[in-house]
Design a protein around this motif. Sequence first.
Motif, mmCIF file in Angstrom:
data_model
loop_
_atom_site.group_PDB
_atom_site.id
_atom_site.type_symbol
_atom_site.label_atom_id
_atom_site.label_comp_id
_atom_site.label_asym_id
_atom_site.label_seq_id
_atom_site.Cartn_x
_atom_site.Cartn_y
_atom_site.Cartn_z
ATOM 1 N N GLU A 1 23.881 68.787 14.885
ATOM 2 C CA GLU A 1 22.939 69.811 14.458
ATOM 3 C C GLU A 1 23.623 70.876 13.615
ATOM 4 O OE1 GLU A 1 19.661 68.017 16.220
ATOM 5 O OE2 GLU A 1 19.870 69.577 14.719
ATOM 6 N N VAL A 2 22.924 71.274 12.586
ATOM 7 C CA VAL A 2 23.411 72.360 11.742
ATOM 8 C C VAL A 2 22.304 73.398 11.693
ATOM 9 C CG1 VAL A 2 24.159 73.037 9.438
ATOM 10 C CG2 VAL A 2 24.793 70.799 10.351
ATOM 11 N N ALA A 3 22.570 74.591 12.192
ATOM 12 C CA ALA A 3 21.532 75.613 12.266
ATOM 13 C C ALA A 3 20.965 75.892 10.892
ATOM 14 C CB ALA A 3 22.121 76.892 12.860
ATOM 15 N N GLY A 4 19.648 75.864 10.795
ATOM 16 C CA GLY A 4 18.985 76.140 9.534
ATOM 17 C C GLY A 4 19.061 75.000 8.543
ATOM 18 N N GLY A 5 19.711 73.935 8.919
ATOM 19 C CA GLY A 5 19.848 72.825 7.976
ATOM 20 C C GLY A 5 19.412 71.532 8.606
ATOM 21 N N MET B 1 12.125 71.445 15.057
ATOM 22 C CA MET B 1 11.446 71.743 16.313
ATOM 23 C C MET B 1 11.680 73.192 16.728
ATOM 24 S SD MET B 1 9.898 69.029 17.176
ATOM 25 C CE MET B 1 9.524 69.285 18.903
ATOM 26 N N PHE B 2 12.846 73.710 16.421
ATOM 27 C CA PHE B 2 13.168 75.075 16.793
ATOM 28 C C PHE B 2 13.812 75.776 15.605
ATOM 29 C CE2 PHE B 2 12.285 74.363 21.173
ATOM 30 C CZ PHE B 2 12.693 73.064 21.442
ATOM 31 N N SER B 3 13.844 77.087 15.635
ATOM 32 C CA SER B 3 14.433 77.824 14.521
ATOM 33 C C SER B 3 15.894 77.485 14.339
ATOM 34 C CB SER B 3 14.264 79.323 14.735
ATOM 35 O OG SER B 3 14.905 79.693 15.934
ATOM 36 N N GLY B 4 16.527 77.004 15.384
ATOM 37 C CA GLY B 4 17.928 76.636 15.275
ATOM 38 C C GLY B 4 18.160 75.381 14.482
ATOM 39 N N GLY B 5 17.110 74.712 14.082
ATOM 40 C CA GLY B 5 17.243 73.541 13.222
ATOM 41 C C GLY B 5 17.176 72.231 13.969
#
Lengths: 117, 115
Positions: free
Chosen positions: B96-100, A97-101
């Motif tokens: 949540e894992v940024a980019g993953g 949903m967002f670039s942050g994942g």
Amino acid sequence: AQSVTQPDIHITVSEGASLELRCNYSYGATPYLFWYVQSPGQGLQLLLKYFSGDTLVQGIKGFEAEFKRSQSSFNLRKPSVHWSDAAEYFCAVGAPMFSGGYNKLIFGAGTRLAVHP
Amino acid sequence: DTAVSQTPKYLVTQMGNDKSIKCEQNLGHDTMYWYKQDSKKFLKIMFSYNNKELIINETVPNRFSPKSPDKAHLNLHINSLELGDSAVYFCASSQEVAGGTWEQFFGPGTRLTVL
């Protein structure tokens, strides 16, 4: 828009037979793909997931799934079904949903598996 | 040790009533979700919270109001219940894992029946 199609609403197999449950997805980028199982009256349990790398993924309870980008498919397989595998199986795609994942899961309609003794 | 728990497991109520469903996770995750499973077993996301902030709000009637008092809890309050609200409601959580990406862990569900 992302979507998941499970063409088979209901499948019946004999115990000991092989199984393949079909899943097709629609998604613009590399998808994150999941198979969940729901036993009667229970919540959802993750069987396996695909993020990247090897397109054949192994899961719990002897299940495996193969990601085929050319066919937009992520079919679930098991070589020999046990009576305890009777359940509802859901394929899902993870949609950023967002670039942050941040994500949400989009589920298929499910396939109900019945196992004959 | 239950990872994601929901209360109550069953809820039977009359049309027009207000009811709440509670969800708690002890996994230390920062994101929680509510999904609705209708009578045909179709699962659809309703809401998602990350660190107590609403990040996903699908097209859900405003009679449904989620509340996250802290990262470990996400409650669902439903006003003026209607027959069509009858469903199984699942809570889930993930880290949540940024980019993953990550795995969502689901609770056992709350079966709501509106009479």
